[in-house]
Every structure is written in C-alpha cells, then in structure tokens.
Motif scaffolding. Structure first.
Motif, PDB file in Angstrom:
ATOM      1  N   GLY A 414       2.328   0.790  -9.345  1.00 21.19           N
ATOM      2  CA  GLY A 414       1.018   0.944  -9.958  1.00 21.19           C
ATOM      3  C   GLY A 414       1.105   0.905 -11.468  1.00 21.19           C
ATOM      4  N   PHE A 422      -4.554  -0.304 -10.676  1.00 19.80           N
ATOM      5  CA  PHE A 422      -4.306   1.075 -10.266  1.00 19.80           C
ATOM      6  C   PHE A 422      -3.707   1.857 -11.429  1.00 19.80           C
ATOM      7  CE2 PHE A 422      -4.188  -1.361  -6.336  1.00 19.80           C
ATOM      8  CZ  PHE A 422      -5.019  -0.605  -5.511  1.00 19.80           C
ATOM      9  N   LEU A 427       0.504   4.503  -6.988  1.00 14.45           N
ATOM     10  CA  LEU A 427       0.659   4.074  -5.601  1.00 14.45           C
ATOM     11  C   LEU A 427       1.932   4.673  -5.019  1.00 14.45           C
ATOM     12  CD1 LEU A 427      -0.321   0.298  -5.871  1.00 14.45           C
ATOM     13  CD2 LEU A 427      -1.727   2.200  -5.073  1.00 14.45           C
ATOM     14  N   GLU A 444       6.158  -4.848  -3.846  1.00 17.43           N
ATOM     15  CA  GLU A 444       5.073  -5.377  -4.671  1.00 17.43           C
ATOM     16  C   GLU A 444       4.946  -6.875  -4.436  1.00 17.43           C
ATOM     17  OE1 GLU A 444       5.834  -2.322  -8.449  1.00 17.43           O
ATOM     18  OE2 GLU A 444       6.154  -4.476  -8.669  1.00 17.43           O
ATOM     19  N   THR A 467       3.223  -0.729  -3.027  1.00 13.56           N
ATOM     20  CA  THR A 467       3.334   0.633  -2.534  1.00 13.56           C
ATOM     21  C   THR A 467       4.750   1.131  -2.777  1.00 13.56           C
ATOM     22  OG1 THR A 467       2.995   2.091  -0.622  1.00 13.56           O
ATOM     23  CG2 THR A 467       4.062  -0.007  -0.206  1.00 13.56           C
ATOM     24  N   ASP A 478       1.106   0.097   4.241  1.00 10.65           N
ATOM     25  CA  ASP A 478       0.537   1.026   3.250  1.00 10.65           C
ATOM     26  C   ASP A 478       0.241   0.356   1.917  1.00 10.65           C
ATOM     27  OD1 ASP A 478       0.722   3.045   5.100  1.00 10.65           O
ATOM     28  OD2 ASP A 478       2.678   3.759   4.382  1.00 10.65           O
ATOM     29  N   ARG A 480      -1.535  -1.405  -1.008  1.00  7.64           N
ATOM     30  CA  ARG A 480      -2.925  -1.490  -1.452  1.00  7.64           C
ATOM     31  C   ARG A 480      -3.051  -2.613  -2.467  1.00  7.64           C
ATOM     32  NH1 ARG A 480      -5.330   3.759  -3.562  1.00  7.64           N
ATOM     33  NH2 ARG A 480      -7.216   2.490  -3.301  1.00  7.64           N
ATOM     34  N   PRO A 503      -9.423  -2.067  -7.879  1.00 10.51           N
ATOM     35  CA  PRO A 503      -8.901  -1.950  -6.514  1.00 10.51           C
ATOM     36  C   PRO A 503      -9.871  -2.571  -5.509  1.00 10.51           C
ATOM     37  CG  PRO A 503      -8.759   0.147  -7.680  1.00 10.51           C
ATOM     38  CD  PRO A 503      -9.599  -0.754  -8.523  1.00 10.51           C
ATOM     39  N   GLU A 510     -10.540   7.339  -8.255  1.00 10.65           N
ATOM     40  CA  GLU A 510      -9.816   6.243  -8.888  1.00 10.65           C
ATOM     41  C   GLU A 510     -10.704   5.517  -9.899  1.00 10.65           C
ATOM     42  OE1 GLU A 510      -6.510   4.905  -5.570  1.00 10.65           O
ATOM     43  OE2 GLU A 510      -8.403   3.810  -5.663  1.00 10.65           O
TER      44      GLU A 510
END
Length: 523
Positions: A414, A422, A427, A444, A467, A478, A480, A503, A510
């Motif tokens: 992140g 993010f 993350l 990533e 993540t 997981d 994002r 996001p 967030e």
C-alpha cells in the motif's frame, strides 16, 4: 484541362526504377518499355533477357601481399555465379572488416571498377582497398594525468605485440567512454619504427567532477519530501564515485554515504561500500537505524547481472509490541535480467529481479530467516502513441515466526511505491488498534496504459492490486485493487508524474482519492 503528362511521368519513373533493379540483379540486357493501359494507368512491358554472371574478380591492394591474402580469404564470390550487386557490396565490406580485424585498422575502400561485357554476358570486377600500415600493438601511453594509468590500461582488450584490430580499438574506446569521469576519448596510433610495433596514445577529457541532484515528491498517502545528493567523480583516480545523500520526507529522514569502485580487480565488476543513518515514523512502527555494508556486482552477460553483498544493521524499533533493540546481519544474492529498451522510459522489453537474503537478528528480537522476493515488469508498444506496461512482485519470509522478525523487516503493501490508491502500509495484517503490523508475505500487481503524443504531454490509466499476509504464501484472494488516472509532462530526462487513484472496494475510514506527484514513471 486534365494533366495528361502525369500518367506518362509515373510510367517513365517506374521504368527507370525497374531498369536499376534489373541491372542490380544482373539483367543488363533487359528492355523496359513504359506505356499506358486502357484506363490511362502506367504499364511496364519487360523482357529480362539472360542474367549475366561474374567474369574475372580481381583485388587491388597495392604492393601489400599479406593484405591481398586477407582480402582473398573473405571473398566468397566465384566466376560463373549470377551477378548480384547487393551481394557484391556485402562481400566487399566483409573483406574490409577482415582487413581491419587482422592488423590493418586504418584500412578503407578504394574505388571499385565494374565492366559489363555484353558479348560474353559477364561482369568483370576489380575491388580496390587502401590497407594503410600493418600494425602491431606497442606501448599504451596515457596522456591525461587525472587517472591512474594502470587502471586505464587495465581496461584494454588489446594484447601486447598482437595485430591491432579496428574492433579492438572501438571496444577499448567504448569502455573508456562508459566511465562516469570521462566525457571524451581520443585514441591515436603512432608512426611505426620500420616494421616495429606502434604506440597507442590515449587522451581523455574529464567530465564535471561534482554533480548535485535534487528530487521532490508528494503524495497524500506517503507525504511529501525531498532527496538531495552530491556526487564526486573519480575520487581516487580510478573512476570511483563518492555520493552523499540526504533525505527529508514526511515518513523518513536520513543521510547515506557510498563509494563505488568500478572494474574492481577485473573488468565489469563493481564494489560498492555504503553506510547510512535513518529515522522512520510510520503507523506500523518508529525506527532509528544505522547501517553499513558492501555490494559486489558483475554482468554475467550483456543483460544479466548478479550481485552479492552483506549488511550490518543496528536498529531501535518502537511498535505496539514495545521497544526493541536489534542487530541484524544480512548476506544476499540478487540476479537481475534487464532487456528494456530504455531504463528511464521503457517502451519495449522486460526486467526481472530475484533476491535471496539470509538474515540473522540478535538482541531483543532473535531470529534466523531468509527473505525471498521476485519482481518483474514488461513493456509492449501497441502503437506509436500507446504503450502497455505491467509489473508484479511476490515475496516471503521463511524460517521464523512473525514475532521473531523485527517490524521493519516484515512485508507491507500500500502507498505510492506499492499499490497506489491505498494508505501507506494500509494493505495487510493489523493490530487490535487498527495499525499495520506487517506480514510474512506480499503480492502486488499493476497494469498501465500509457499514452504520449509528439509533444511533451502524456497520460496513463492504471489498475493496481496487492496484499501482505501472515502466511508464507500470499493469499491472492485477499488482494485489493485500485483504479487511477494520471498526467505526464516529459522533461528531457524523465516525466513529471501526477496520478490520482481510488480503491475499487473502498471501506469505511479509507481515503476516497489519493494524489501522487513525482518524477519518473511508476515502474
């Protein structure tokens, strides 16, 4: 009135081109008649006739018998073969390169003679060369005082007393030009003493000794800051580069000094010594760190490089688990394959990097583990204005539970250098208070569609995902994702980058949109 001469002009132009092509292929008796068709379109009536062949093939190099033998060795044409002008030129140049590689580095082409005999339907050829002086390498003498002569002479690919080749001189010149402290190179062969060797003189022009650089950046996730560096070239006379860098950013502040030794003990190997002091304040931890280490790198092939090194790290880390002092010893191996067409603004090719870093930590935190990480990027030019760029990263910490690994050594995801859209380190695993705690693994991925017109302006559309997790392998489920757009203004060396990202599955608390301003492409 319509221009009736235009079709005839096109027909005559086409006929002349056809004649030239046929002659180049050996059809010297061909007839080409221009005409106009029923719709007034240009038409050519062609009769090729017989194809002429080579007759006599002679070589003129003056009185140098050895040079004549070298040229003859490279000539692959034989009397009776079909004439081909393109093949003749390539063979002529190949013979010239043979001369230049065999001790006549100053050889050049003379004026060839081609005689077409229609009665015999043969082409007689005389190839002329100006070989110059046969040269054996004598003493190499450096005429510039700013460099260590042994270092400059050690870069030479030429062998003592051996025949001098143009390719060897070119390679030597390129090696010298690649030195950061050199801006211009002149190589000159002296006059021979009879048939003795020729001295090679080297004159170098120094590049600016001191170079200062400043980089500015800002993002709503990582904060703002500046990095300034001062470089001193050719510090000890062997192209060493001393760099002092200071960093002042929202999340981190620090200084670092490094000294590189190019071509250390052998050509193509670089030794880098470094030491630094850094303070970092993030949501996951606060850290004060002192590091010292070395790195030894060398190119295995043109695009493949390896690096081995070690680092000693003294750190104090404060996180929700408390305050811990630790000493870490790292010894790593890195392999890099770089096939990009441009390292600053790639449009084609790829880059892959693999890293293995065994680490031992002592003090308040004790653990032995191995950091494994692989990353890569690829670039494809879809058209003159569009480039598709993709990247990926995966990593894992093997050999110790998460509690035995210092917080600053764990994986995070992140932020601007990771997944745009993010919060920094946002993350992955979190503490009960909702703060980042870091993980044993990370994954990533990113995809960019880059556009640039003929001026200095450009733009991008991108999607990134990532993540970090507590397991040894990252949980892809997981990951994002975030979506973003950006503008680019291209300077002479790199673009100024302005990106907005959000996001795709924003959660409560967030930030809806993050802004990033920096220099250079994201990857």
């Amino acid at each position: 009135m319509p221009d009736d001469t235009a079709p005839w002009q096109r027909a005559r132009t086409a006929s002349e081109r056809a004649r030239r092509y046929l002659r180049a292929q050996g059809y010297f008796a061909a007839t080409v008649v221009p005409a106009l068709g029923a719709a007034q379109n240009p038409v050519l009536r062609i009769e090729t006739g017989d194809r002429f062949t080579y007759g006599t093939i002679s070589v003129d190099v003056g009185a140098d018998v050895q040079a004549r033998e070298r040229v003859r060795e490279a000539l692959t044409l034989e009397p009776g073969e079909a004439y081909d002008a393109g093949l003749l030129l390539s063979v002529e140049l190949a013979a010239l390169e043979r001369l230049r590689a065999s001790g006549w580095p100053e050889a050049s082409l003379g004026e060839r003679a081609i005689t077409v005999d229609h009665a015999r339907q043969e082409v007689d050829v005389v190839l002329r060369y100006l070989p110059g002086i046969y040269s054996r390498l004598g003493e190499i003498r450096l005429h510039s005082e700013a460099w260590n002569a042994d270092f400059i002479l050690g870069l030479s690919p030429l062998e003592d007393a051996a025949a001098v080749s143009a390719d060897g001189l070119r390679t030597y010149r390129n090696r010298l030009l690649s030195l950061q402290s050199v801006s211009a190179v002149q190589l000159s062969l002296g006059e021979p003493d009879g048939e003795g060797p020729r001295e090679l003189g080297i004159t170098l022009e120094h590049a600016p000794r001191h170079v200062a650089e400043v980089a500015l950046s800002y993002s709503t996730s990582d904060g703002g800051g500046a990095t300034a560096s001062l470089n001193r070239r050719n510090l000890l006379g062997e192209d060493q580069l001393f760099t002092f860098q200071a960093q002042l950013q929202t999340l981190s502040q620090g200084v670092e000094a490094s000294l590189s030794f190019p071509h250390w003990r052998r050509y193509g190997r670089t030794l880098l010594l470094s030491a630094g002091l850094q303070s970092e304040e993030t949501d996951a931890y606060d850290q004060q760190e002192l590091t010292a280490g070395f790195n030894l790198s060398r190119a295995l092939r043109e695009q493949l490089q390896y690096a081995v090194g070690a680092e000693l790290d003294f750190s104090r880390v404060t996180n929700p688990e408390g305050v811990s002092d630790a000493i870490s010893v790292q010894a790593g191996l890195v392999l890099t394959l770089d096939a990009r067409d441009d390292p600053l603004e790639p449009t084609r090719g790829y880059r892959a990097r693999g890293e293995m870093v065994p680490t031992a930590t002592f003090g308040d935190t004790n653990g032995q583990y191995v950091r494994l990480e692989a990353s890569g990027s690829a670039y494809w030019r879809a058209s003159e204005s569009w480039v598709v760029a993709a990247r990926g990263r995966i990593g894992s910490l093997v050999g110790a539970p998460i509690d035995d690994i210092p917080a600053d050594q764990r994986f995070y995801a992140g932020g601007g250098g990771s997944v745009r859209g993010f919060d920094y380190q946002g993350l992955g695993p979190q503490t009960a208070e909702g703060l980042p705690s870091g993980g044993l693994s990370v994954a990533e991925a990113g995809l960019e569609l880059r556009w640039r017109d003929t001026s200095r302006w450009g733009g991008v559309v991108f999607v990134e995902a990532g993540t970090s997790g507590d397991d040894l392998l990252p949980a892809v489920d997981d990951m994002r994702a975030a979506f973003g757009v950006g503008a680019r203004y291209y300077l002479d060396f790199a673009p100024v980058r302005i990106d907005l990202a959000t996001p795709l599955d924003r959660r409560d608390g967030e930030t809806p949109v993050h802004l990033y301003i920096s220099i250079g492409q994201a990857f």
